[in-house]
Design a protein around this motif. Structure first.
Motif, PDB file in Angstrom:
ATOM      1  N   PRO A  23      36.812  56.073  50.518  1.00  0.00           N
ATOM      2  CA  PRO A  23      36.451  56.023  49.224  1.00  0.00           C
ATOM      3  C   PRO A  23      35.401  54.983  48.974  1.00  0.00           C
ATOM      4  N   ARG A  24      34.396  55.079  48.537  1.00  0.00           N
ATOM      5  CA  ARG A  24      33.233  54.347  48.300  1.00  0.00           C
ATOM      6  C   ARG A  24      33.152  53.983  46.883  1.00  0.00           C
ATOM      7  N   ASP A  58      38.376  53.673  41.668  1.00  0.00           N
ATOM      8  CA  ASP A  58      39.309  52.602  41.796  1.00  0.00           C
ATOM      9  C   ASP A  58      39.823  52.047  43.213  1.00  0.00           C
ATOM     10  N   LEU A  59      39.476  52.752  44.204  1.00  0.00           N
ATOM     11  CA  LEU A  59      39.921  52.581  45.704  1.00  0.00           C
ATOM     12  C   LEU A  59      38.688  51.793  46.316  1.00  0.00           C
ATOM     13  N   ALA A  60      37.558  51.893  45.735  1.00  0.00           N
ATOM     14  CA  ALA A  60      36.036  51.454  46.577  1.00  0.00           C
ATOM     15  C   ALA A  60      36.203  50.279  47.082  1.00  0.00           C
ATOM     16  N   ALA A 116      30.467  59.407  54.279  1.00  0.00           N
ATOM     17  CA  ALA A 116      30.607  60.128  53.305  1.00  0.00           C
ATOM     18  C   ALA A 116      31.813  59.276  52.128  1.00  0.00           C
ATOM     19  N   ASP A 117      31.799  59.828  50.782  1.00  0.00           N
ATOM     20  CA  ASP A 117      32.450  59.146  49.832  1.00  0.00           C
ATOM     21  C   ASP A 117      33.843  59.983  49.349  1.00  0.00           C
ATOM     22  N   ALA A 118      34.832  59.498  49.644  1.00  0.00           N
ATOM     23  CA  ALA A 118      36.114  60.257  49.133  1.00  0.00           C
ATOM     24  C   ALA A 118      36.882  59.653  48.091  1.00  0.00           C
ATOM     25  N   ALA A 128      37.748  65.373  46.101  1.00  0.00           N
ATOM     26  CA  ALA A 128      36.319  65.085  46.577  1.00  0.00           C
ATOM     27  C   ALA A 128      36.647  65.000  47.917  1.00  0.00           C
ATOM     28  N   ALA A 129      37.748  64.392  48.651  1.00  0.00           N
ATOM     29  CA  ALA A 129      37.764  64.307  49.894  1.00  0.00           C
ATOM     30  C   ALA A 129      38.002  65.653  50.636  1.00  0.00           C
TER      31      ALA A 129
END
Lengths: 344, 294, 423
Positions: free
Chosen positions: C41-42, C45-47, C80-82, C87-88
């Motif tokens: 996650p980039r 909230d988790l970024a 990649a961003d999840a 999205a993941a």
């Protein structure tokens, strides 16, 4: 102009077009979707198309209540979650195939929707909206705390043992075909609805609730039926999501965000139109996927920002949404060049 | 007995904070009939502003008036640019435009400030007021007291000033108000400004108690909805009383039933109130079925 | 850019085709980079911690590439961003089908991981989990999932072991009389820990009480009062940063005095915690990912890797590596250092799986102090059975390693915690 939403402007053109032509067009689109869905080989594209079909189904289902009925329902995540949890729980506890569990979930959602619809009949606009939000919160809280049945916040997983009878496939295309079927169902229903009494009653309810209410029982029934149909479709989508993603938990299927997304896509595409929500879903899913791919997530929030701005602009200046804009452009071109016929 | 008193006072203070949170929402609805779904995001804005002012060396309570006026300005501009057009449009448009604003503000905060948690920590952040065995945090007392004062001030503003009279007239009957020469557009802009100012002020007073992050607003919106529906949408004293009821419910159910039960408790009450007496405890009966353009 | 990728894909396809025909493709394929997808996650909230973990993982890749790659093949990272589970799923699918990656490394958050593993299993691609700790992840019977770090259940266990074996004697408490309480938020993490600890406490016959609450709460005073009035000696907690700060502030305000507090969750080990509560953080123990271990407790190989990691991270990102970054590094270095060099054909998930299951390294071999030994397929298959959490303590705003003792760098302070009135 202000109180007329796009559907009243589109309705005549729809009627003008011969039924035969509309049906032919519909068959061609559906055929093309099925062929693409079964032939597509790039897994990423299959996934993208799946996401679009699922989103379109949800937005289309929401549109029945929010677009045609003009009721600000902001709690459809509850039905999504109910669909996902019902089929999964029935499969895990009673080994009932999710195909049947899916129908059970839809039925359950429809019953609940009817109940909520009945007790909120008196509530208008924002009050109705807040009730639906609170209802979803309650469902989420119940799911979160009923640990023995729902796995609480840990959620539930769906085993992956490919078996078509259990709604579990080895290839993604099969899931996509189910998603296409759901979308076709949703949009055929809306198309038929728009042309029948139910659609006109809803339309009347939206345009002038008091007058429609004085018509009495029929209007009430129309409102309840549309709410139930909408909820049932969303629940079907919930099961499809669960089977595809193989895991569900309260955050992934019951968050407020999901309710908002349905409304957003529907509105951006064109509220109260038949295919508007599909356009909204295509725009939302592809743009978020592209932006994520391009920026590798560096500017992920930018996507939401742009989408929010677009949403506000559509609401203020072009309530017909993308579809309405397309029609306006076409009308203008037709007027200028004096040729071609307008049909959707 | 000590425990009961402690819970009672803690609950009342929490309720005061909730009342403060809801003041702006109920004011805006009372006059313009718009339920602002971006309310929580404006509270978030107030919290961020306070944080940055604190970073510059301002005490959060000195920053509070600055934040109020900054948010007032933001409110007037937002109303002028976006909401003014929706006054004659269906509820759906009003609700959706405010939802759109909340999406934009959340995304904007994430782009500008990242998803980090920010904390405002004045030196007196841990100061306590002790009465016998009962201990109450100073920051919460200030927030609750200012909620009372704020409600009173807004009340006075409506009752005693010319603008206030115009606002009340408009709230009662916009058409008649227009006829007697009240500039409704200005009234709406000022009302929305004051409402958002109150949201920002709430944010400023909450900042020393709670952290701020981009998605903090949603929870505040939900609580404010519960509070104002309970108290009666559009009623100023209703917001305060609704806040106190929710605060007490939360504190007592958390202690005597289970901390997990409190959410379920207040959402259930929320739905029951909406169904049985949608106008709330102090609201005008029938306002929930008010037609589109009133 | 797009064209480059396509030609690359075609080239890869040709190579595979040649291999299938039995041509001696080894020399050619050794020049082809090995593509690894890094899914974290980039945004959202988790970024914050997701990016830190991805950065840690990146250092392991850099080290492998600087040493000439894996058997001569460079590693090419596809980021990649999840941000959300949904999205993941999309991004994992894209990495596998469009970017042609052979291994997925991820993903910091359990919610993200649990949707990615479904995709990986379907596509028969290895998912190498370095940071998600939900126990369920390796209990679903998926053969393509490997997890290098310890689990949520273990975080509770180490907290308990530490309390019983280490703290009790120092605090003159006995198992019969001591009162232990667990305060936890009710998300997946909190409820998993609560479940495993309650079972353990019943086994041992301890006086153990649990208090759950929703994490976005605005007031924890009822919980604080309950814990206070129960006369709790040792407090365990599973909290995120938001509620951790609120709880500890209200603990001071309401005079909740415990002899020791062990934070088992994600809240207490972040720098935000001392930032928010100041000196009140001092004395609080945390259970979490290993960092700053005493090199004497590591093998020479592990110590050397650790030293490289800290200096490279500092140089590349301009800040000290956090424990979340360490998770990313320790997990990824297991892949690049202990597994991939033994794989004949890294394009085959079967070969990677076999090589991973064959690794057998003692505790201390990795910079996190862990060993490497993955459970064979079956119950909890793919879980590294030689990973564990450690106990650290906030001392003057800095975390110091305390337990297990062979990895400890310093002695604990504030035992027992002084009463609030005296702080």
């Amino acid at each position: 102009m202000n109180t007329n939403t796009i559907s009243t402007r589109i309705q005549p053109s729809l009627q003008a077009a011969s039924l035969g032509r509309t049906v032919t067009l519909w068959v061609i689109i559906v055929g093309a979707l099925y062929i693409t869905a079964s032939r597509l080989t790039d897994e990423h594209l299959v996934d993208l198309m799946f996401q679009i079909m699922l989103a379109a189904s949800l937005a289309g289902a929401w549109n029945i209540v929010g677009g045609f009925g003009g009721q600000i329902a902001l709690g459809h995540a509850a039905f999504f979650g109910i669909g996902a949890y019902t089929s999964t729980i029935l499969f895990q506890h009673y080994h009932l195939t999710p195909w049947i569990g899916m129908l059970a979930g839809a039925l359950f959602a429809a019953l609940l929707a009817t109940l909520i619809g009945a007790v909120t009949l008196r509530l208008r606009g924002p009050f109705f909206a807040m009730t639906t939000v609170a209802f979803t919160e309650l469902v989420r809280i119940i799911v979160k705390n009923w640990d023995s049945l729902t796995g609480g916040t840990r959620g539930l997983w769906i085993p992956w043992e490919p078996n078509p009878w259990n709604f579990s496939f080895s290839d993604r295309n099969s899931y996509l075909l189910v998603a296409v079927t759901l979308a076709v169902l949703v949009f055929s229903t809306t198309a038929i609805m728009a042309k029948t009494k139910l659609g006109f009653l809803l339309n009347a309810l939206r345009e002038d609730a008091d007058a429609a209410r004085s018509v009495g029982v029929k209007a009430t029934r129309a409102r309840l039926i549309s709410f139930a149909i909408s909820a049932a479709f969303v629940a079907l989508g919930g099961t499809l999501y669960a089977q595809y993603s193989l895991s569900i938990d309260p955050t992934s299927v019951l968050s407020f965000d999901i309710s908002i997304q349905m409304a957003l896509m529907s509105a951006v595409g064109g509220l109260g139109t038949v295919i508007g929500p599909a356009l909204g879903a295509i725009a939302a899913v592809t743009s978020s996927s592209l932006l994520r791919g391009w920026f590798g997530g560096e500017l992920g929030a930018l996507h939401l920002l742009l989408y929010g701005v677009l949403f506000i602009l559509v609401m203020l200046y072009a309530r017909g949404g993308l579809l309405g804009m397309a029609i306006n452009v076409k009308k203008r071109l037709t007027r200028r060049f004096g040729q071609g016929q307008s049909d959707v | 007995m000590d425990i009961f008193l402690q819970l009672l006072l803690s609950g009342l203070l929490l309720g005061g904070v909730y009342g403060l949170l809801s003041l702006g929402l109920t004011l805006v609805f009372g006059v313009t009939r718009i339920v602002n779904f971006a309310h929580g995001e404006f509270v978030m804005l107030g919290m961020y502003l306070t944080y940055f002012l604190w970073q510059l060396g301002f005490d959060p309570y000195l920053a509070a008036p600055v934040v109020f006026f900054a948010c007032f300005a933001v409110g007037v501009v937002t109303q002028h640019l976006l909401l003014r057009k929706t006054l004659t449009m269906p509820h759906l448009v009003q609700v959706f435009v405010t939802l759109g604003i909340s999406v934009v503000m959340q995304a904007g905060a994430q782009l500008l400030f990242t998803s980090n948690f920010y904390f405002v920590r004045p030196s007196y952040g841990n100061a306590m007021v002790e009465i016998g065995n009962i201990r109450l945090p100073l920051t919460t007392i200030i927030a609750a007291v200012l909620a009372l004062i704020g409600t009173a001030l807004v009340h006075l503003f409506l009752k005693k000033t010319h603008t206030g009279a115009a606002i009340r007239a408009t709230a009662q009957d916009p058409y008649a108000a227009n006829v007697v020469g009240i500039e409704i557009k200005t009234v709406y802009a000022v009302t929305f400004g004051v409402g958002i100012g109150c949201a920002g002020l709430a944010g400023a007073l909450l900042a020393p108690i709670y952290p701020v992050y981009p998605t903090v607003g949603l929870a505040y919106s939900l609580i404010s909805f519960v509070v104002v529906v309970l108290g009666g949408l559009g009623s100023l004293p209703g917001a305060l009383i609704g806040g106190l009821v929710v605060g007490l419910l939360e504190t007592f159910s958390a202690y005597y039933i289970s901390p997990e039960a409190k959410e379920a408790t207040y959402f259930t009450i929320f739905i029951i109130v909406l169904l049985l007496r949608p106008a709330g405890l102090l609201g005008l009966r029938g306002s929930e079925t008010m037609g589109a353009n009133h | 850019m797009e064209i480059d990728r396509r030609t690359l894909l075609q080239a890869a396809g040709l190579t595979l085709g040649a291999a299938a025909l039995g041509a001696p493709a080894l020399a050619q394929s050794s020049r082809e980079p090995l593509r690894i997808g890094m899914l974290f996650p980039r945004t959202g909230d988790l970024a914050l911690l997701g990016i830190a973990q991805a950065n840690g993982a990146l250092i392991a890749i850099d080290m492998a590439n600087d040493a000439g790659g894996i058997n001569g093949r460079k590693i090419e990272v596809v980021n990649a961003d999840a941000p959300t589970p949904n999205a993941a799923v999309s991004e994992a699918t894209r990495l596998i089908s469009s970017e042609n990656v052979k291994i997925l490394v991820g993903s910091y958050a359990s919610a993200i991981a649990s949707s990615v593993v479904g995709v990986a299993e379907r596509s028969d691609i290895i998912h190498w989990e370095v940071g998600a700790i939900a126990d369920s992840l390796t209990q679903r019977g998926f053969k393509n999932v490997f997890r290098t770090c310890a689990t949520a259940g273990q975080t509770g266990q180490v907290g308990f072991d530490f309390a019983l074996n280490y703290l009790f004697p120092k605090l003159s408490l006995t198992e019969k009389t001591a009162k232990i309480a667990l305060v936890h938020e009710d998300s997946e993490f909190g409820s998993t820990v609560a479940k495993s600890l309650t079972a353990r406490a019943n086994e041992l016959g301890l006086s153990f009480a649990t208090y759950a609450y929703a994490k976005d709460t605005n007031d924890l005073s009822p919980v604080v009062l309950k814990v206070r009035d129960a006369g709790t000696d040792v407090l365990l907690s599973v909290q995120y940063i938001n509620d951790a700060v609120l709880f500890w502030r209200q603990a001071r305000q309401l005079g909740l005095n415990v002899k020791a507090h062990i934070g088992l969750g994600a809240g207490h080990f972040q720098d935000s915690f001392p930032k928010a509560v100041g000196a009140d953080a001092d004395g609080v123990f945390i259970s979490g990912p290993p960092l700053d271990l005493n090199p004497a407790g590591l093998t020479s190989e592990g110590a050397a890797l650790a030293e490289q990691f800290y200096s490279r991270y500092q140089k590349k990102f301009g800040e000290k590596a956090s424990s979340v970054a360490m998770l990313g590094f320790a997990g990824t270095i297991m892949l690049t250092h202990f597994v991939l060099p033994n794989v004949k054909d890294p394009d085959s998930s079967e070969a990677i799986r076999a090589a991973a299951l064959a690794v057998d390294k003692p505790v201390g071999s990795t910079p996190a102090g862990w060993g490497v030994k993955f459970n064979p397929p079956g119950p909890n298959g793919g879980q590294n059975e030689r990973s564990f959490w450690i106990i650290r303590q906030w001392q003057s705003g800095v975390l110091q390693t305390i337990y297990p003792e062979q990895l400890a760098a310093v002695k604990p302070i504030m035992l027992p915690l002084p009463e609030w009135a005296n702080r």
